[in-house]
Design an enzyme around this catalytic site. Structure first.
Site, PDB file in Angstrom:
ATOM      1  N   TYR A  67       4.654   3.393   9.770  1.00  0.00           N
ATOM      2  CA  TYR A  67       3.979   4.628  10.115  1.00  0.00           C
ATOM      3  C   TYR A  67       3.379   4.550  11.523  1.00  0.00           C
ATOM      4  CZ  TYR A  67       4.178   5.147   5.002  1.00  0.00           C
ATOM      5  OH  TYR A  67       4.580   5.210   3.689  1.00  0.00           O
TER       6      TYR A  67
ATOM      7  N   HIS B   4       9.232  -2.089   1.091  1.00  0.00           N
ATOM      8  CA  HIS B   4       9.333  -0.728   1.609  1.00  0.00           C
ATOM      9  C   HIS B   4      10.794  -0.313   1.807  1.00  0.00           C
ATOM     10  CE1 HIS B   4       7.448   2.358   4.633  1.00  0.00           C
ATOM     11  NE2 HIS B   4       7.873   2.926   3.508  1.00  0.00           N
TER      12      HIS B   4
END
Length: 332
Positions: free
Chosen positions: A54, A138
């Site tokens: 992010y 992830h």
């Protein structure tokens, strides 16, 4: 507060997803990001999720800064591994990957044991913390066997050593997350976008498996990237422009919500939270106003007649649990 599986890690029923304060799609200033996290705290949110992906680490740095003055034992924080950030002197920005930040690093897929440890160490440095509570693999979609063969055992070792308290995987699909629940000893999985008023893919196997095995599910993407927050042509659905058929379906949902004196946002959040396997609903916000609005909608009561009409009109399967009903029984 709810527990993640048998780990003892506790999370608030509504949680803060920090992708937006990593400049997802558009820039967010430092002050605005700080105010968003502060508003989350004031609303009783005590679980915060982030990732190196992010904003190339920006989300982690901002979240760590915003929480620094808070007692560490009063909140739960998670980050993710599998994408290592390597310095790169690249011109331009990172918008091709969705973030309005300078392209100072490049993402390298790495589910090796060494890569997992290095990535977690870098995350702790950016967060300014000596520990996180939960670590997820992830998006291992294209690296499944690598993640199961090396990544997961590395997380299991970190948990055994007490470096982290809970481990899991976070993805935008339900199938591989179900495999994690069946084939490993994860505490929790984070499923984004596959359990919403528009997509109940996780209801088939993922949620019943988690419930039967005493594991937890974190639901992200309750608004499917925006379509369920504000249905209209051009709205985003799963990070891209929504197909016209889904826009029409979302508008039908909104019409029913309006008819029953509630909002589509409140219904979307309430639906995600109603399944007994769900420990928390993760919402992304880029401002204090958005945080407060989400908390208000999450606390709102949705009339039972709304859920009845959704089923009657074929907009929700009968087996999907809704607020106010006894949870379904699943075989172990």
């Amino acid at each position: 507060m709810n527990r993640l599986g048998g780990s003892g890690v506790e999370v608030s029923a509504l949680s803060f997803g920090a992708a937006a304060i990593g400049n997802l799609y558009t820039e967010v200033g430092d002050a605005q990001a700080h105010e968003a996290v502060e508003a989350a705290w004031q609303q009783g949110i005590r679980y915060f999720d982030t990732a190196p992906h992010y904003g190339l680490g920006l989300s982690e740095r901002r979240l760590g800064d915003a929480l620094r003055a808070r007692p560490r034992d009063q909140y739960t924080i998670s980050t993710k591994v599998g994408r290592r950030l390597d310095p790169a002197d690249r011109p331009g920005d990172d918008l091709a990957d969705g973030f309005a930040v300078p392209a100072t690093h490049r993402r390298v897929w790495d589910f090796s044991a060494d890569g997992i440890r290095r990535t977690l160490e870098s995350s702790l440095e950016r967060l300014g913390l000596d520990r996180v509570d939960v670590v997820y693999l992830h998006d291992p979609d294209e690296h499944a066997e690598w993640a199961f063969r090396e990544g997961y055992p590395a997380l299991e070792e970190l948990r055994a050593q007490g470096v982290v308290r809970a481990i899991g995987a976070g993805m935008n699909q339900a199938e591989m997350l179900t495999r994690f629940l069946r084939d490993t000893d994860v505490d929790v999985v984070l499923c984004a976008g596959r359990y919403t008023l528009l997509d109940q893919g996780a209801l088939r196997d993922l949620l019943p498996t988690a419930h039967a095995r005493g594991r937890s599910v974190v639901i992200g993407g309750a608004f499917n990237s925006g379509l369920l927050a504000n249905p209209r042509p051009g709205a985003r659905y799963d990070y891209t422009v929504a197909p016209s058929e889904l826009v029409r379906r979302a508008l039908r949902l909104k019409l029913l919500a309006d008819r029953h004196g509630t909002t589509l946002r409140a219904a979307a959040l309430a639906f995600c939270a109603a399944h007994p396997a769900v420990a928390t609903v993760l919402v992304g916000a880029r401002s204090a106003h958005e945080v407060r609005a989400c908390a208000h909608q999450f606390a709102a009561r949705v009339p039972q007649a709304f859920w009845h009409d959704l089923r009657t009109e074929g907009l929700l399967p009968a087996e999907a649990p809704v607020p106010g009903e006894d949870p379904p029984r699943h075989p172990s």
